[in-house]
Design a protein around this motif. Structure first.
Motif, mmCIF file in Angstrom:
data_model
loop_
_atom_site.group_PDB
_atom_site.id
_atom_site.type_symbol
_atom_site.label_atom_id
_atom_site.label_comp_id
_atom_site.label_asym_id
_atom_site.label_seq_id
_atom_site.Cartn_x
_atom_site.Cartn_y
_atom_site.Cartn_z
ATOM 1 N N ASN A 1 2.022 1.114 -3.303
ATOM 2 C CA ASN A 1 1.042 1.609 -4.261
ATOM 3 C C ASN A 1 0.412 2.906 -3.782
ATOM 4 N N GLY A 2 0.553 3.942 -4.575
ATOM 5 C CA GLY A 2 -0.028 5.236 -4.201
ATOM 6 C C GLY A 2 -1.530 5.266 -4.421
ATOM 7 N N ILE A 3 -2.034 4.285 -5.140
ATOM 8 C CA ILE A 3 -3.476 4.233 -5.405
ATOM 9 C C ILE A 3 -4.123 3.368 -4.334
ATOM 10 N N VAL A 4 -4.972 3.949 -3.537
ATOM 11 C CA VAL A 4 -5.661 3.145 -2.521
ATOM 12 C C VAL A 4 -6.545 2.118 -3.251
ATOM 13 N N GLY A 5 -6.307 0.852 -2.931
ATOM 14 C CA GLY A 5 -7.040 -0.217 -3.624
ATOM 15 C C GLY A 5 -6.307 -0.711 -4.856
ATOM 16 N N ASN B 1 -6.422 -2.940 10.097
ATOM 17 C CA ASN B 1 -7.459 -2.019 10.556
ATOM 18 C C ASN B 1 -6.894 -1.133 11.664
ATOM 19 N N ASN B 2 -6.396 0.037 11.238
ATOM 20 C CA ASN B 2 -5.826 0.982 12.212
ATOM 21 C C ASN B 2 -6.837 2.069 12.594
ATOM 22 N N LEU B 3 -8.089 1.790 12.329
ATOM 23 C CA LEU B 3 -9.242 2.603 12.744
ATOM 24 C C LEU B 3 -9.458 3.888 11.950
ATOM 25 N N TYR B 4 -8.513 4.268 11.129
ATOM 26 C CA TYR B 4 -8.645 5.528 10.383
ATOM 27 C C TYR B 4 -8.245 5.383 8.918
ATOM 28 N N ALA B 5 -8.934 6.125 8.080
ATOM 29 C CA ALA B 5 -8.513 6.351 6.698
ATOM 30 C C ALA B 5 -8.301 7.861 6.603
ATOM 31 N N ILE B 6 -7.076 8.274 6.621
ATOM 32 C CA ILE B 6 -6.703 9.677 6.850
ATOM 33 C C ILE B 6 -7.440 10.144 8.118
ATOM 34 N N SER B 7 -8.374 11.095 7.966
ATOM 35 C CA SER B 7 -9.054 11.629 9.156
ATOM 36 C C SER B 7 -10.403 10.970 9.410
ATOM 37 N N HIS C 1 -3.740 -4.559 3.012
ATOM 38 C CA HIS C 1 -4.595 -3.414 2.675
ATOM 39 C C HIS C 1 -5.157 -2.772 3.948
ATOM 40 N N GLY C 2 -5.492 -1.503 3.845
ATOM 41 C CA GLY C 2 -6.006 -0.764 5.004
ATOM 42 C C GLY C 2 -7.517 -0.869 5.130
ATOM 43 N N ASP C 3 -8.021 -0.434 6.271
ATOM 44 C CA ASP C 3 -9.480 -0.463 6.482
ATOM 45 C C ASP C 3 -10.193 0.424 5.465
ATOM 46 N N GLY C 4 -9.609 1.604 5.198
ATOM 47 C CA GLY C 4 -10.259 2.537 4.272
ATOM 48 C C GLY C 4 -10.395 1.973 2.869
ATOM 49 N N SER C 5 -9.432 1.160 2.472
ATOM 50 C CA SER C 5 -9.437 0.650 1.098
ATOM 51 C C SER C 5 -10.547 -0.357 0.845
ATOM 52 N N THR C 6 -11.204 -0.822 1.927
ATOM 53 C CA THR C 6 -12.280 -1.802 1.728
ATOM 54 C C THR C 6 -13.531 -1.143 1.147
ATOM 55 N N ALA C 7 -13.473 0.189 0.997
ATOM 56 C CA ALA C 7 -14.595 0.877 0.350
ATOM 57 C C ALA C 7 -14.394 0.956 -1.161
ATOM 58 N N GLU C 8 -13.232 0.545 -1.632
ATOM 59 C CA GLU C 8 -12.943 0.642 -3.075
ATOM 60 C C GLU C 8 -13.624 -0.488 -3.850
ATOM 61 N N GLY C 9 -14.030 -0.193 -5.059
ATOM 62 C CA GLY C 9 -14.641 -1.226 -5.908
ATOM 63 C C GLY C 9 -13.681 -2.369 -6.170
ATOM 64 N N THR D 1 0.852 -1.206 0.000
ATOM 65 C CA THR D 1 0.000 0.000 0.000
ATOM 66 C C THR D 1 0.882 1.248 0.000
ATOM 67 N N HIS D 2 0.239 2.400 0.218
ATOM 68 C CA HIS D 2 0.992 3.648 0.388
ATOM 69 C C HIS D 2 1.829 3.600 1.671
ATOM 70 N N ARG D 3 1.413 2.751 2.650
ATOM 71 C CA ARG D 3 2.129 2.638 3.927
ATOM 72 C C ARG D 3 2.949 1.351 3.858
HETATM 73 C C1 LIG Z 1 -7.886 5.851 -5.294
HETATM 74 C C2 LIG Z 1 -7.409 6.759 -4.190
HETATM 75 N N1 LIG Z 1 -8.301 7.474 -3.496
HETATM 76 C C3 LIG Z 1 -7.876 8.297 -2.508
HETATM 77 C C4 LIG Z 1 -6.542 8.413 -2.212
HETATM 78 C C5 LIG Z 1 -6.074 9.331 -1.081
HETATM 79 N N2 LIG Z 1 -5.731 8.488 0.075
HETATM 80 C C6 LIG Z 1 -4.458 8.140 0.346
HETATM 81 S S1 LIG Z 1 -4.356 7.152 1.690
HETATM 82 C C7 LIG Z 1 -5.999 7.212 1.957
HETATM 83 C C8 LIG Z 1 -6.631 6.506 3.138
HETATM 84 C C9 LIG Z 1 -6.295 5.068 3.218
HETATM 85 O O1 LIG Z 1 -6.768 4.543 4.420
HETATM 86 P P1 LIG Z 1 -6.497 3.038 4.801
HETATM 87 O O2 LIG Z 1 -6.815 2.178 3.629
HETATM 88 O O3 LIG Z 1 -7.236 2.770 6.047
HETATM 89 O O4 LIG Z 1 -4.926 2.967 5.022
HETATM 90 P P2 LIG Z 1 -4.041 3.633 6.183
HETATM 91 O O5 LIG Z 1 -3.561 4.948 5.660
HETATM 92 O O6 LIG Z 1 -4.870 3.770 7.383
HETATM 93 O O7 LIG Z 1 -2.913 2.679 6.377
HETATM 94 C C10 LIG Z 1 -6.629 7.983 0.988
HETATM 95 C C11 LIG Z 1 -8.087 8.223 0.944
HETATM 96 C C12 LIG Z 1 -5.641 7.656 -2.977
HETATM 97 N N3 LIG Z 1 -4.324 7.705 -2.760
HETATM 98 N N4 LIG Z 1 -6.082 6.810 -3.944
#
Ligand SMILES: Cc1ncc(C[n+]2csc(CCOP(=O)(O)OP(=O)(O)O)c2C)c(N)n1
Ligand SMILES: [Mg+2]
Length: 328
Positions: free
Chosen positions: A113-117, A173-179, A143-151, A64-66
């Motif tokens: 991956n800079g693209i969430v999902g 699941n770190n409880l947050y997707a950004i804010s 994958h992160g918790d927030g990414s589970t909203a991606e198609g 992921t991005h992290r």
């Molecule tokens: C397709 C897409 N949408 C939005 C973003 C902006 N964005 C970067 S990280 C992130 C939140 C991700 O949250 P989560 O999946 O929970 O991972 P965490 O950062 O908590 O590890 C968002 C919305 C992005 N990079 N790619």
């Protein structure tokens, strides 16, 4: 738990590598040496470490991005990683990709991956290739918790389940997707509930307990490797830092952050307690491992600092068009 002392200490060393690499990155970022965005993994080390400790050479991970923690746990070269963060020619992407493009396909690291999902369908593809080639390789999809909203999450979960692909979806699941706190983004607090929609076996574990993570992943990875298809493991955890370095963080309660940094929440002291209580290692031996890792991090920084930036003549090489040319 059937793990040798050697294996347990290797896992401890990996957690140390991740934590120290990340704190160094925070420092180098603040000093202006790290170029571009960085999202740090501090606090979540047990997940990447406990998962990758079950993998063998040739297995795949998507990240992921992290991604630094996943990539270190799968065996990447920290010097080349650090050089990449510093924008240097000796880095994984010759200094042109930065944190979110680090990949090492020879090690099965299919990329941060800079693209969430962005990792889901790559993971499904890698697992599909493994099934077609009958080579027994497993793919881990972090994958992160927030990414589970991606198609792409739902598409990959569906196809993985339908085709019985050798893949483990590892949810951090770190409880947050950004804010956005998870309770503001979905109706359930457990992303594992989503696996039921795809008839996928799932488990929820304390993601800061490395031995619990290791055991859950072992079960899931064995299942995938033996032809029983995909599984889903949700790891409850917390990130210590802001979403990215430099973020003016104002959406989390400072008390909550403080709580997760306590030794009874922090995955590293928790593992240290286990290692000492079970006489796997003394405090002196653990300190020696920390020192050894400190040396590695110093070397990585030296390597990055002494490496050259890419010249401007090379600014456009190794980007998209080169790959197209090579493919012809
Ligand atoms: C397709 C897409 N949408 C939005 C973003 C902006 N964005 C970067 S990280 C992130 C939140 C991700 O949250 P989560 O999946 O929970 O991972 P965490 O950062 O908590 O590890 C968002 C919305 C992005 N990079 N790619
Ligand atoms: Mg998250």
């Amino acid at each position: 738990m059937n793990l040798s002392n050697k294996k347990l200490l290797e896992m401890y060393e990996t957690m140390q590598k991740i934590r120290q690499f990340e704190f160094q990155t925070a420092k180098s970022f603040a000093e202006g040496d790290v170029l571009g965005f960085v999202h740090l993994y501090i606090g979540e080390e047990a997940i990447a470490t406990g998962t990758c400790a079950n993998l063998v050479d040739g297995d795949y991970i998507t990240s992921t991005h992290r991604g630094h923690g996943h990539i270190i746990a799968k065996g990447a070269d920290m010097k080349k990683m650090m050089a990449e963060l510093w924008g240097k020619e000796t880095g994984y992407c010759k200094g042109k990709g930065g944190s979110m493009h680090i990949a090492d396909t020879e090690l099965g690291i299919l990329g941060a991956n800079g693209i969430v999902g962005g990792g889901f369908t790559l993971a499904a593809g890698a697992a599909f290739s493994s099934m077609m080639l009958k080579n027994n390789k497993v793919c881990i999809c972090f994958h992160g918790d927030g990414s589970t909203a991606e198609g792409s999450y739902h598409e990959a979960m569906n196809i993985a389940s339908l085709w019985n692909l050798p893949i483990v979806f590892v949810n951090e699941n770190n409880l947050y997707a950004i804010s956005c706190r998870i309770t503001n983004g979905m109706k359930t607090e457990n992303t594992a509930d989503r696996a039921a929609a795809y008839s996928m076996p799932s488990e929820i574990v304390d993601g800061n307990d490395i031995l619990a993570v290791h055991q859950a992943m072992k079960n899931a990875i064995d299942r995938a490797r033996n032809g029983y298809g995909p599984s889903y493991v949700e790891c409850k955890t917390y990130r210590w830092r802001g979403h990215f370095e430099g973020e003016p963080e104002n959406y989390r309660n400072p008390e909550e952050i403080k709580l997760w940094k306590q030794p009874d929440h922090d995955p590293i002291p928790r593992f240290e307690e286990y290692l000492k209580e079970n006489r796997v290692a003394s405090q002196e031996e653990l300190t020696a491992i920390q020192e050894k890792v400190r040396g590695m991090i110093k070397e990585a920084v030296k390597f990055a600092a002494e490496s050259p930036f890419p010249t401007k003549e090379k600014a456009l090489t190794d980007v998209y068009t080169d790959i197209v040319e090579e493919a012809r």
